[in-house]
Scaffold this active site. Sequence first.
Site, short mmCIF file in Angstrom:
data_model
loop_
_atom_site.label_atom_id
_atom_site.label_comp_id
_atom_site.label_asym_id
_atom_site.label_seq_id
_atom_site.Cartn_x
_atom_site.Cartn_y
_atom_site.Cartn_z
CB SER A 205 -0.92 0.01 1.23
OG SER A 205 -0.15 0.08 2.42
CB CYS A 206 1.07 4.31 -1.72
SG CYS A 206 -0.46 4.56 -2.64
CB ILE A 207 -0.54 8.11 1.05
CG1 ILE A 207 0.94 8.36 1.36
CG2 ILE A 207 -1.42 9.00 1.93
CD1 ILE A 207 1.38 9.77 1.08
#
Length: 461
Positions: A406-408
């Site tokens: 995941s990222c932000i």
Amino acid sequence: MLPIAVFPAAALLMGIGYALEESGMENLYFMAMILQKTGNVIISQMPMIFAIGVAYELSDDKSGLAACNGLLCFLIITSLLSVSNVSFLEDTLSFRVDEAFGNINNQFIGILSGLLAAFSYRRKHVSTNYLPADFRVLVYTSIFAMLCSIVLYIVWPLIFTLLISIGTMIKDMGPLGAGIYAFLNRLLVPLGLHHMLNSIFWFDVIGINDIGNYWAGTGIRGVTGMYQAGYYPIMMFGVVAMALAMYQCCFITRKKKMKPFFVSSAIASFLTGVTEPLEFSFMFLSPLLYVMHALLTGISVFMAASLQYIAGFSFSAGAIDFVLASSLPMAVKPYMLFVQGGLFFVIYYVLFRLMIKKFDLCTPGRENDQNEPFQEGSIAAEDLNEMAKVIIEGCGGAENIIAIHSCITRLHITLKDQDKFVFKRIRQNGAAGYLKTKEEIQIVYGAHVDAIMDVLKNYQL
């Protein structure tokens, strides 16, 4: 969970210490002593830790003042009801003071002290013009502790006398009596009264002295040790299966957090026979399961006594004691306790898993938190669990997922076959959109993505 979490580590320290001591290596004796004493300090102070931990956990704002008052309440009760303070009435009492009040420092008193302290702490919000809030809590705690001591002063000897009568009654019942004793032993653990019952059968209170005669080799072979042997299949196998079943029944959002507790509790029980950490974690959450555990313990002790599978212990029925005790003259077919243990492992695992799932019982890792947000402004834990399942299904199943991170704001998922990706179902479950590239699929969830990713990690994708 706060007071319970420290006990498995203490049991392991003691187990390792005893193992080093029995290794015969003199240069390890000092380390063995340190480990044993360190673990024993925690285990022996279990009642006090309960008093502090229960008061802290049940205070409405997790207050250190409440924890201190839990300790204060415990010290008042155990001091007022100590043998030295009660013994001046010995000539006028019809019970043995040293035996009745010698074990007043127990888990039940610790939990009771914590409850009284938490109740007193919550009373600090009651307005008064005479006393500051913190001092008012101290006064309330002291008063409740003194009143509780008066009640226990009257009730405790009656309980002790009753246990002596029960022990005398079932003494001559043979293996059936051993099974009844073990059943009552587990039922009394929540009250801390099992130590009283143990003393009747394990020591020379009414002439049984099961532990002393076993280690001295002065008993009757096939009989001496029958109040001990049946605990090995439970503590080395049954409790381990219980921990496994409970872990597998945890909400997926709790598994990662609960895994260290279940693993350490299982190891502690197997090696040292210390079962209280796991037992206290669910006995009040799910009394039905605990009664079943007590019943199975009674059956195991009855079975071992009837078949004359005998092995005693000096501390508790763990692997370390088994190694030491199985070669003594009073031991009879001790290896068969492992066969019986395998049977009880299966029974415990099947029954616990079935009952937890079928009746939706509350056990560690399954506490109801529907009213508590997973994180501020976020999604409930059960909803996150369902969301994770939908994501996996929408990606063509776990076998189609190569990697996920995941990222932000987004989940980045690499699939074996992108044609199996179906966004319609995922969108209905909260996704804002997606981006499909040659290398991966990015699903947009916004600020909740970290919480969702934590749940997906538990699926070991």
